[in-house]
Design a protein around this motif. Sequence first.
Motif, PDB file in Angstrom:
ATOM      1  N   ARG A 219     -11.018 -18.953   0.224  1.00  0.00           N
ATOM      2  CA  ARG A 219     -10.506 -20.332   0.048  1.00  0.00           C
ATOM      3  C   ARG A 219     -11.204 -21.285   1.010  1.00  0.00           C
ATOM      4  NH1 ARG A 219      -5.176 -20.755  -1.964  1.00  0.00           N
ATOM      5  NH2 ARG A 219      -6.076 -19.588  -3.661  1.00  0.00           N
ATOM      6  N   ARG A 220     -12.491 -21.472   0.807  1.00  0.00           N
ATOM      7  CA  ARG A 220     -13.336 -22.386   1.590  1.00  0.00           C
ATOM      8  C   ARG A 220     -13.294 -22.067   3.090  1.00  0.00           C
ATOM      9  NH1 ARG A 220     -10.159 -25.074  -1.855  1.00  0.00           N
ATOM     10  NH2 ARG A 220      -8.754 -25.586  -0.134  1.00  0.00           N
ATOM     11  N   GLY A 221     -12.913 -20.836   3.440  1.00  0.00           N
ATOM     12  CA  GLY A 221     -12.885 -20.435   4.849  1.00  0.00           C
ATOM     13  C   GLY A 221     -11.547 -20.688   5.515  1.00  0.00           C
ATOM     14  N   GLU A 222     -10.540 -21.117   4.753  1.00  0.00           N
ATOM     15  CA  GLU A 222      -9.240 -21.439   5.369  1.00  0.00           C
ATOM     16  C   GLU A 222      -8.390 -20.192   5.592  1.00  0.00           C
ATOM     17  OE1 GLU A 222      -7.732 -24.221   2.504  1.00  0.00           O
ATOM     18  OE2 GLU A 222      -9.496 -25.490   2.794  1.00  0.00           O
ATOM     19  N   LEU A 223      -8.601 -19.168   4.779  1.00  0.00           N
ATOM     20  CA  LEU A 223      -7.778 -17.955   4.854  1.00  0.00           C
ATOM     21  C   LEU A 223      -8.629 -16.758   5.238  1.00  0.00           C
ATOM     22  CD1 LEU A 223      -5.733 -18.333   1.507  1.00  0.00           C
ATOM     23  CD2 LEU A 223      -4.968 -18.913   3.814  1.00  0.00           C
ATOM     24  N   LEU A 224      -7.991 -15.820   5.946  1.00  0.00           N
ATOM     25  CA  LEU A 224      -8.646 -14.537   6.238  1.00  0.00           C
ATOM     26  C   LEU A 224      -8.064 -13.500   5.287  1.00  0.00           C
ATOM     27  CD1 LEU A 224     -10.348 -12.643   8.165  1.00  0.00           C
ATOM     28  CD2 LEU A 224      -8.177 -12.235   9.365  1.00  0.00           C
ATOM     29  N   ASN A 225      -8.945 -12.824   4.541  1.00  0.00           N
ATOM     30  CA  ASN A 225      -8.503 -11.742   3.668  1.00  0.00           C
ATOM     31  C   ASN A 225      -8.714 -10.412   4.385  1.00  0.00           C
ATOM     32  OD1 ASN A 225      -7.847 -10.739   0.833  1.00  0.00           O
ATOM     33  ND2 ASN A 225      -9.699  -9.604   1.346  1.00  0.00           N
ATOM     34  N   GLN A 226      -7.732  -9.519   4.269  1.00  0.00           N
ATOM     35  CA  GLN A 226      -7.868  -8.202   4.900  1.00  0.00           C
ATOM     36  C   GLN A 226      -7.412  -7.110   3.946  1.00  0.00           C
ATOM     37  OE1 GLN A 226      -7.227  -8.200   9.370  1.00  0.00           O
ATOM     38  NE2 GLN A 226      -5.324  -9.049   8.625  1.00  0.00           N
ATOM     39  N   VAL A 227      -8.154  -6.025   3.935  1.00  0.00           N
ATOM     40  CA  VAL A 227      -7.731  -4.836   3.182  1.00  0.00           C
ATOM     41  C   VAL A 227      -7.809  -3.643   4.143  1.00  0.00           C
ATOM     42  CG1 VAL A 227      -8.074  -3.419   1.134  1.00  0.00           C
ATOM     43  CG2 VAL A 227      -8.851  -5.796   1.116  1.00  0.00           C
ATOM     44  N   PHE A 228      -6.653  -3.056   4.457  1.00  0.00           N
ATOM     45  CA  PHE A 228      -6.590  -1.844   5.276  1.00  0.00           C
ATOM     46  C   PHE A 228      -6.460  -0.655   4.341  1.00  0.00           C
ATOM     47  CE2 PHE A 228      -5.120  -4.693   8.557  1.00  0.00           C
ATOM     48  CZ  PHE A 228      -5.503  -4.084   9.736  1.00  0.00           C
ATOM     49  N   VAL A 229      -7.326   0.318   4.497  1.00  0.00           N
ATOM     50  CA  VAL A 229      -7.242   1.520   3.664  1.00  0.00           C
ATOM     51  C   VAL A 229      -7.212   2.729   4.591  1.00  0.00           C
ATOM     52  CG1 VAL A 229      -8.437   2.916   1.935  1.00  0.00           C
ATOM     53  CG2 VAL A 229      -8.477   0.426   1.764  1.00  0.00           C
ATOM     54  N   PHE A 230      -6.386   3.679   4.275  1.00  0.00           N
ATOM     55  CA  PHE A 230      -6.389   4.917   5.069  1.00  0.00           C
ATOM     56  C   PHE A 230      -5.930   6.079   4.214  1.00  0.00           C
ATOM     57  CE2 PHE A 230      -1.836   4.548   5.602  1.00  0.00           C
ATOM     58  CZ  PHE A 230      -1.638   3.172   5.563  1.00  0.00           C
ATOM     59  N   GLU A 231      -6.302   7.268   4.670  1.00  0.00           N
ATOM     60  CA  GLU A 231      -5.948   8.481   3.936  1.00  0.00           C
ATOM     61  C   GLU A 231      -4.500   8.816   4.253  1.00  0.00           C
ATOM     62  OE1 GLU A 231      -8.983  11.297   5.055  1.00  0.00           O
ATOM     63  OE2 GLU A 231     -10.542  10.091   4.067  1.00  0.00           O
ATOM     64  N   ALA A 232      -3.690   8.959   3.217  1.00  0.00           N
ATOM     65  CA  ALA A 232      -2.274   9.253   3.409  1.00  0.00           C
ATOM     66  C   ALA A 232      -1.945  10.562   2.698  1.00  0.00           C
ATOM     67  CB  ALA A 232      -1.421   8.114   2.847  1.00  0.00           C
ATOM     68  N   ASP A 233      -1.235  11.441   3.416  1.00  0.00           N
ATOM     69  CA  ASP A 233      -0.906  12.735   2.813  1.00  0.00           C
ATOM     70  C   ASP A 233       0.082  12.569   1.674  1.00  0.00           C
ATOM     71  OD1 ASP A 233      -2.450  13.756   4.751  1.00  0.00           O
ATOM     72  OD2 ASP A 233      -0.798  14.203   6.126  1.00  0.00           O
ATOM     73  N   THR A 234       0.955  11.585   1.817  1.00  0.00           N
ATOM     74  CA  THR A 234       1.981  11.409   0.787  1.00  0.00           C
ATOM     75  C   THR A 234       1.818  10.049   0.143  1.00  0.00           C
ATOM     76  OG1 THR A 234       3.433  10.470   2.432  1.00  0.00           O
ATOM     77  CG2 THR A 234       3.693  12.825   1.969  1.00  0.00           C
ATOM     78  N   VAL A 235       2.171   9.987  -1.124  1.00  0.00           N
ATOM     79  CA  VAL A 235       2.131   8.704  -1.817  1.00  0.00           C
ATOM     80  C   VAL A 235       3.234   7.805  -1.269  1.00  0.00           C
ATOM     81  CG1 VAL A 235       2.462   7.603  -4.059  1.00  0.00           C
ATOM     82  CG2 VAL A 235       1.110   9.684  -3.887  1.00  0.00           C
ATOM     83  N   GLY A 236       4.381   8.398  -0.898  1.00  0.00           N
ATOM     84  CA  GLY A 236       5.510   7.607  -0.399  1.00  0.00           C
ATOM     85  C   GLY A 236       6.134   6.793  -1.509  1.00  0.00           C
ATOM     86  N   ASP A 237       6.824   5.753  -1.138  1.00  0.00           N
ATOM     87  CA  ASP A 237       7.465   4.894  -2.128  1.00  0.00           C
ATOM     88  C   ASP A 237       6.397   3.990  -2.728  1.00  0.00           C
ATOM     89  OD1 ASP A 237       8.723   2.931  -3.475  1.00  0.00           O
ATOM     90  OD2 ASP A 237      10.037   2.288  -1.837  1.00  0.00           O
ATOM     91  N   PRO A 238       6.124   4.101  -4.039  1.00  0.00           N
ATOM     92  CA  PRO A 238       5.015   3.342  -4.620  1.00  0.00           C
ATOM     93  C   PRO A 238       5.159   1.830  -4.460  1.00  0.00           C
ATOM     94  CG  PRO A 238       5.938   4.888  -6.219  1.00  0.00           C
ATOM     95  CD  PRO A 238       6.814   4.937  -5.019  1.00  0.00           C
ATOM     96  N   ASP A 239       6.370   1.334  -4.298  1.00  0.00           N
ATOM     97  CA  ASP A 239       6.532  -0.110  -4.217  1.00  0.00           C
ATOM     98  C   ASP A 239       6.839  -0.596  -2.810  1.00  0.00           C
ATOM     99  OD1 ASP A 239       6.152  -0.545  -6.932  1.00  0.00           O
ATOM    100  OD2 ASP A 239       8.151   0.266  -7.291  1.00  0.00           O
ATOM    101  N   GLY A 240       6.768   0.267  -1.824  1.00  0.00           N
ATOM    102  CA  GLY A 240       7.176  -0.176  -0.495  1.00  0.00           C
ATOM    103  C   GLY A 240       6.375   0.486   0.593  1.00  0.00           C
ATOM    104  N   TRP A 241       7.022   0.821   1.663  1.00  0.00           N
ATOM    105  CA  TRP A 241       6.376   1.395   2.823  1.00  0.00           C
ATOM    106  C   TRP A 241       6.199   2.896   2.683  1.00  0.00           C
ATOM    107  CZ3 TRP A 241       4.549  -0.970   7.164  1.00  0.00           C
ATOM    108  CH2 TRP A 241       4.790  -2.357   7.229  1.00  0.00           C
ATOM    109  N   GLY A 242       5.218   3.409   3.389  1.00  0.00           N
ATOM    110  CA  GLY A 242       5.104   4.849   3.537  1.00  0.00           C
ATOM    111  C   GLY A 242       5.868   5.216   4.793  1.00  0.00           C
ATOM    112  N   PRO A 243       5.536   6.333   5.445  1.00  0.00           N
ATOM    113  CA  PRO A 243       6.172   6.644   6.723  1.00  0.00           C
ATOM    114  C   PRO A 243       5.910   5.496   7.688  1.00  0.00           C
ATOM    115  CG  PRO A 243       4.780   8.447   5.930  1.00  0.00           C
ATOM    116  CD  PRO A 243       4.535   7.303   5.024  1.00  0.00           C
ATOM    117  N   PRO A 244       6.918   5.007   8.411  1.00  0.00           N
ATOM    118  CA  PRO A 244       6.779   3.779   9.209  1.00  0.00           C
ATOM    119  C   PRO A 244       5.670   3.826  10.242  1.00  0.00           C
ATOM    120  CG  PRO A 244       9.013   4.697   9.377  1.00  0.00           C
ATOM    121  CD  PRO A 244       8.242   5.604   8.480  1.00  0.00           C
TER     122      PRO A 244
END
Length: 410
Positions: A219-244
């Motif tokens: 957005r013209r440099g106004e916003l910072l986009n971030q994508v964190f990816v990591f290997e997770a042993d469990t899928v966890g709750d598909p719509d929410g948090w994994g292990p805290p």
Amino acid sequence: MRRAERLVVGGGIGGLTTALALAKRSMSCTVVERQTEFGEIGAGIQLAPNALRVLDGLGVLHGVMANAVMPRRARLMNARTGAVITALDFGEAFRARFGYPYIVTHRSDLLNAILSACRASPLITLETSMAVLGLSAHDASVRVRCENGCEWEAGVVIGADGLRSTVRRYVLDDGEPDYVGHVAYRGTVPIDAAPGVVARDEITWWVGPGMHLIQYPVRRGELLNQVFVFEADTVGDPDGWGPPEELGRFFGDKVPAVREGAAVLDKDRRWILRDRPPDRNWTRGRATLLGDAAHPMVQYLAQGACQALEDAVVVAECLALEDDVERGLARYQAVRIPRATATQMWGRTMGEIVHADGVTAMLRDALLRGREPTDFGYVEWLYQSAPQCLRLQAGGEAAHARRSRAVQTD
Ligand SMILES: Cc1cc2nc3c(=O)[nH]c(=O)nc-3n(C[C@H](O)[C@H](O)[C@H](O)COP(=O)(O)OP(=O)(O)OC[C@H]3O[C@@H](n4cnc5c(N)ncnc54)[C@H](O)[C@@H]3O)c2cc1C
């Protein structure tokens, strides 16, 4: 029963671009989207020259560029030491080599630019609140049933309905996509909320064992986009948090720019990353697949949407060149499957490269460290080759001219 000569199922990036590409070839079409309005979820998106070439050809590049950012480079950084592993320069040499820049933008800015062009075309009909439930073949048509009771009869159906495609179930019936073992958190924040982050005019790709973080401005440099990816042993709750503790476990020991990014990350949704192995067929009779419905891939080459854009121009070109729909679809997949397959496979390999640990990571760093930022050898095949569709024109001009005359009355 409603009639559409060409029915595109799904009004995401792939589906709407397909509508534009068909209109560009003077072919009318209807797009049916299950949501009440067209829109994108998720945050930023990277678009390489092969995607910009398509957007330019369809007349929407100018609109897309209005809110986009042209980063000056991408850097692969060690998330624990802060050392630069390698860089890819997007400056003059890159633009001269590929004919277009590399851009990053907000998904909704991209979709809105394509959507506005669709709305302006008299050949495109857009229908929302049309969740497709199933398809069936009839003589020279496909019938499509929607949840709201509406039924469509179409001469050709293009399934651009994403990762969990209903059209795919009709065409291939091959079950659910695979969990790749990685989850993601992604989102945007005002860029000033993370003053220590270096990615103000570049794409920064922090890598470490079993994890990576990508940061870039949108957005013209106004916003910072971030994508964190990591290997997770469990899928966890598909719509929410994994292990805290999962975020802290991966990011707590990293350099300040990574920890600062994690602290301001919008954690409202945890994305389970899925793909499928490549397929040798995307088509059944008069129905075919496109974009994530055809070739869902992990995002590590940042090419899922770029490939959907390429699909869009090729399917339109093939339908324009062939009088017979089934021959057109056969030609489309013959061109597209090899390239999409290579991208799907390289995407997975890229995941292994960036998440490497121990001696593999040391070898990666040693091999890449000597690379010049203007050495485009690794990306040449990917960014260069969109005009496959142009090759299709050999021998097809006569059919195309016939088709162009016929569509005046379409
Ligand atoms: C974390 C992450 C980062 C990514 N980053 C990049 C990147 O930087 N660059 C890049 O090129 N790609 C990236 N991708 C991949 C990219 O997001 C996808 O490849 C792209 O969105 C696929 O577009 P599509 O139109 O095929 O599918 P979708 O975007 O999924 O659109 C499908 C549409 O179909 C509709 N639909 C679904 N089912 C039905 C139905 N039954 N009836 C009617 N409508 C229906 C949906 O509502 C939706 O509008 C990333 C993906 C992820 C997960």
